[in-house]
Write a protein that holds these residues in place. Structure first.
Motif, mmCIF file in Angstrom:
data_model
loop_
_atom_site.group_PDB
_atom_site.id
_atom_site.type_symbol
_atom_site.label_atom_id
_atom_site.label_comp_id
_atom_site.label_asym_id
_atom_site.label_seq_id
_atom_site.Cartn_x
_atom_site.Cartn_y
_atom_site.Cartn_z
ATOM 1 N N THR A 57 56.578 41.744 38.927
ATOM 2 C CA THR A 57 56.829 40.949 37.723
ATOM 3 C C THR A 57 55.567 40.898 36.867
ATOM 4 O OG1 THR A 57 58.536 39.638 38.811
ATOM 5 C CG2 THR A 57 57.493 38.657 36.870
ATOM 6 N N LYS A 58 54.417 40.703 37.501
ATOM 7 C CA LYS A 58 53.151 40.707 36.757
ATOM 8 C C LYS A 58 52.931 42.050 36.072
ATOM 9 C CE LYS A 58 50.198 39.230 39.954
ATOM 10 N NZ LYS A 58 48.967 38.701 40.577
ATOM 11 N N LEU A 59 53.281 43.138 36.762
ATOM 12 C CA LEU A 59 53.119 44.477 36.191
ATOM 13 C C LEU A 59 53.948 44.618 34.914
ATOM 14 C CD1 LEU A 59 51.961 47.357 36.437
ATOM 15 C CD2 LEU A 59 53.990 47.922 37.784
ATOM 16 N N LYS A 60 55.144 44.068 34.932
ATOM 17 C CA LYS A 60 56.036 44.159 33.767
ATOM 18 C C LYS A 60 55.455 43.451 32.551
ATOM 19 C CE LYS A 60 60.179 44.860 36.489
ATOM 20 N NZ LYS A 60 61.486 44.359 36.917
ATOM 21 N N ASP A 61 54.544 42.509 32.766
ATOM 22 C CA ASP A 61 53.873 41.844 31.654
ATOM 23 C C ASP A 61 52.733 42.688 31.076
ATOM 24 O OD1 ASP A 61 55.540 39.620 31.893
ATOM 25 O OD2 ASP A 61 54.139 38.565 33.229
ATOM 26 N N CYS A 62 52.391 43.766 31.763
ATOM 27 C CA CYS A 62 51.256 44.600 31.358
ATOM 28 C C CYS A 62 51.676 45.922 30.714
ATOM 29 C CB CYS A 62 50.374 44.908 32.564
ATOM 30 S SG CYS A 62 49.738 43.437 33.391
ATOM 31 N N THR A 63 52.915 46.333 30.957
ATOM 32 C CA THR A 63 53.397 47.592 30.401
ATOM 33 C C THR A 63 54.919 47.562 30.322
ATOM 34 O OG1 THR A 63 53.464 50.002 30.613
ATOM 35 C CG2 THR A 63 53.463 48.745 32.665
ATOM 36 N N ILE A 64 55.448 48.225 29.316
ATOM 37 C CA ILE A 64 56.910 48.367 29.229
ATOM 38 C C ILE A 64 57.371 49.576 30.036
ATOM 39 C CG2 ILE A 64 57.118 47.186 27.012
ATOM 40 C CD1 ILE A 64 57.284 49.988 25.698
ATOM 41 N N PHE A 65 56.420 50.381 30.484
ATOM 42 C CA PHE A 65 56.745 51.619 31.187
ATOM 43 C C PHE A 65 56.593 51.472 32.703
ATOM 44 C CE2 PHE A 65 55.418 52.938 26.914
ATOM 45 C CZ PHE A 65 56.608 53.518 26.503
ATOM 46 N N ASP A 122 48.343 47.583 28.905
ATOM 47 C CA ASP A 122 47.338 46.705 28.323
ATOM 48 C C ASP A 122 46.232 46.515 29.352
ATOM 49 O OD1 ASP A 122 45.769 44.530 27.514
ATOM 50 O OD2 ASP A 122 47.474 43.456 26.644
ATOM 51 N N PRO A 123 45.057 47.117 29.145
ATOM 52 C CA PRO A 123 44.002 47.038 30.163
ATOM 53 C C PRO A 123 43.486 45.621 30.398
ATOM 54 C CG PRO A 123 43.177 48.119 28.191
ATOM 55 C CD PRO A 123 44.646 47.907 27.989
ATOM 56 N N VAL A 124 43.470 44.799 29.367
ATOM 57 C CA VAL A 124 43.013 43.413 29.547
ATOM 58 C C VAL A 124 44.039 42.641 30.368
ATOM 59 C CG1 VAL A 124 42.450 41.253 28.356
ATOM 60 C CG2 VAL A 124 41.634 43.441 27.434
ATOM 61 N N ALA A 125 45.315 42.815 30.031
ATOM 62 C CA ALA A 125 46.373 42.113 30.774
ATOM 63 C C ALA A 125 46.395 42.550 32.235
ATOM 64 C CB ALA A 125 47.732 42.369 30.116
ATOM 65 N N ILE A 126 46.246 43.845 32.476
ATOM 66 C CA ILE A 126 46.298 44.337 33.861
ATOM 67 C C ILE A 126 45.077 43.875 34.651
ATOM 68 C CG2 ILE A 126 45.237 46.658 33.806
ATOM 69 C CD1 ILE A 126 48.121 47.400 35.115
ATOM 70 N N ARG A 127 43.946 43.847 33.973
ATOM 71 C CA ARG A 127 42.716 43.376 34.627
ATOM 72 C C ARG A 127 42.869 41.902 35.030
ATOM 73 N NH1 ARG A 127 37.949 45.419 35.120
ATOM 74 N NH2 ARG A 127 38.237 47.112 33.629
ATOM 75 N N ASN A 128 43.425 41.097 34.124
ATOM 76 C CA ASN A 128 43.614 39.672 34.403
ATOM 77 C C ASN A 128 44.713 39.432 35.441
ATOM 78 O OD1 ASN A 128 41.602 38.928 32.589
ATOM 79 N ND2 ASN A 128 43.027 38.731 30.895
ATOM 80 N N ALA A 129 45.827 40.149 35.324
ATOM 81 C CA ALA A 129 46.964 39.932 36.222
ATOM 82 C C ALA A 129 46.621 40.232 37.672
ATOM 83 C CB ALA A 129 48.154 40.785 35.772
ATOM 84 N N PHE A 130 45.769 41.241 37.872
ATOM 85 C CA PHE A 130 45.485 41.687 39.238
ATOM 86 C C PHE A 130 44.030 41.453 39.664
ATOM 87 C CE2 PHE A 130 49.247 44.047 37.892
ATOM 88 C CZ PHE A 130 50.120 43.666 38.892
ATOM 89 N N PRO A 138 40.672 50.568 35.288
ATOM 90 C CA PRO A 138 42.058 50.951 35.538
ATOM 91 C C PRO A 138 42.351 52.254 34.805
ATOM 92 C CG PRO A 138 41.913 48.791 34.447
ATOM 93 C CD PRO A 138 40.549 49.382 34.480
ATOM 94 N N VAL A 139 42.798 53.270 35.530
ATOM 95 C CA VAL A 139 43.001 54.596 34.937
ATOM 96 C C VAL A 139 44.477 54.876 34.676
ATOM 97 C CG1 VAL A 139 42.682 57.080 35.293
ATOM 98 C CG2 VAL A 139 40.881 55.476 35.959
ATOM 99 N N CYS A 140 45.321 54.605 35.663
ATOM 100 C CA CYS A 140 46.743 54.857 35.470
ATOM 101 C C CYS A 140 47.562 54.037 36.445
ATOM 102 C CB CYS A 140 47.075 56.340 35.620
ATOM 103 S SG CYS A 140 46.915 56.988 37.296
ATOM 104 N N ILE A 141 48.831 53.934 36.124
ATOM 105 C CA ILE A 141 49.811 53.300 36.992
ATOM 106 C C ILE A 141 50.783 54.393 37.412
ATOM 107 C CG2 ILE A 141 51.651 51.580 37.154
ATOM 108 C CD1 ILE A 141 50.222 50.190 34.716
ATOM 109 N N LEU A 142 51.086 54.458 38.702
ATOM 110 C CA LEU A 142 52.091 55.396 39.195
ATOM 111 C C LEU A 142 53.271 54.615 39.761
ATOM 112 C CD1 LEU A 142 49.959 58.023 41.189
ATOM 113 C CD2 LEU A 142 50.778 58.170 38.839
ATOM 114 N N PRO A 143 54.320 54.375 38.950
ATOM 115 C CA PRO A 143 55.546 53.857 39.542
ATOM 116 C C PRO A 143 56.017 54.894 40.566
ATOM 117 C CG PRO A 143 55.638 53.736 37.152
ATOM 118 C CD PRO A 143 54.441 54.574 37.518
#
Length: 172
Positions: A57-65, A122-130, A138-143
């Motif tokens: 759920t936190k991830l979904k706040d950081c990217t639509i993808f 969003d690098p700021v959102a992902i940094r804060n969320a995690f 943070p370089v990439c996300i691999l679903p």
């Protein structure tokens, strides 16, 4: 499956099944990351496994993808631990993390799993969320997960430039 066949079979999966990834398969994907080559073998990669409902759920706040995958791997790299080229100081953290991510994507494909590289976040959102430490980039996300029944490669997947357009010998 040989390497070329594996490379051809891998595509950016954007339609995941709800099935969870078995720990044994995740362990092999993470082993591929551990074995990936990095500059001077400094191994600056740091991988966050995102699998709980709360974390997803936190991830979904950081990217639509996120593609509603049952799991994601957040690939980061320590800028402090990465090799720097002596000529110009180029830090190889992002390059090393990219090599690691590619190894994980190919291993996942061999196991019947799918992934897609997500750089749009969003690098700021992902940094804060995690709670990502400041020295990690943070370089990439691999679903990652199983393809849904109707999953298929993008129509552009097999469109490749001729090698003569991308390779030169001895000078450009």
């Amino acid at each position: 499956m040989n390497f070329i066949e594996l490379s051809q079979a891998r595509y950016s999966l954007r339609n995941f099944d709800v099935r969870k990834v078995e720990q044994e398969k995740l362990d092999l994907v993470l082993k591929a990351a551990q074995l990936a080559p990095t500059a001077v073998n400094y191994q600056p990669q740091r991988i966050l496994v995102i699998e709980s409902d709360e974390a997803l759920t936190k991830l979904k706040d950081c990217t639509i993808f996120h593609f509603n995958a049952p799991m994601a791997l957040l690939v980061c790299a320590s800028k402090d631990e990465a090799w720097k080229r002596s000529y110009d100081g180029k830090c190889h953290a992002d390059i090393d993390a990219s090599i690691v991510a590619t190894h994980m994507m190919l291993q996942a494909t061999e196991l019947g799993l799918g992934t897609t590289w997500v750089g749009h976040f969003d690098p700021v959102a992902i940094r804060n969320a995690f709670s990502i430490p400041s020295d990690l980039e943070p370089v990439c996300i691999l679903p990652i997960g199983y393809p849904s029944e109707d999953a298929a490669p993008n129509p552009n997947h097999n469109k490749r430039k001729d090698i003569s357009e991308t390779v030169s010998y001895n000078s450009f």
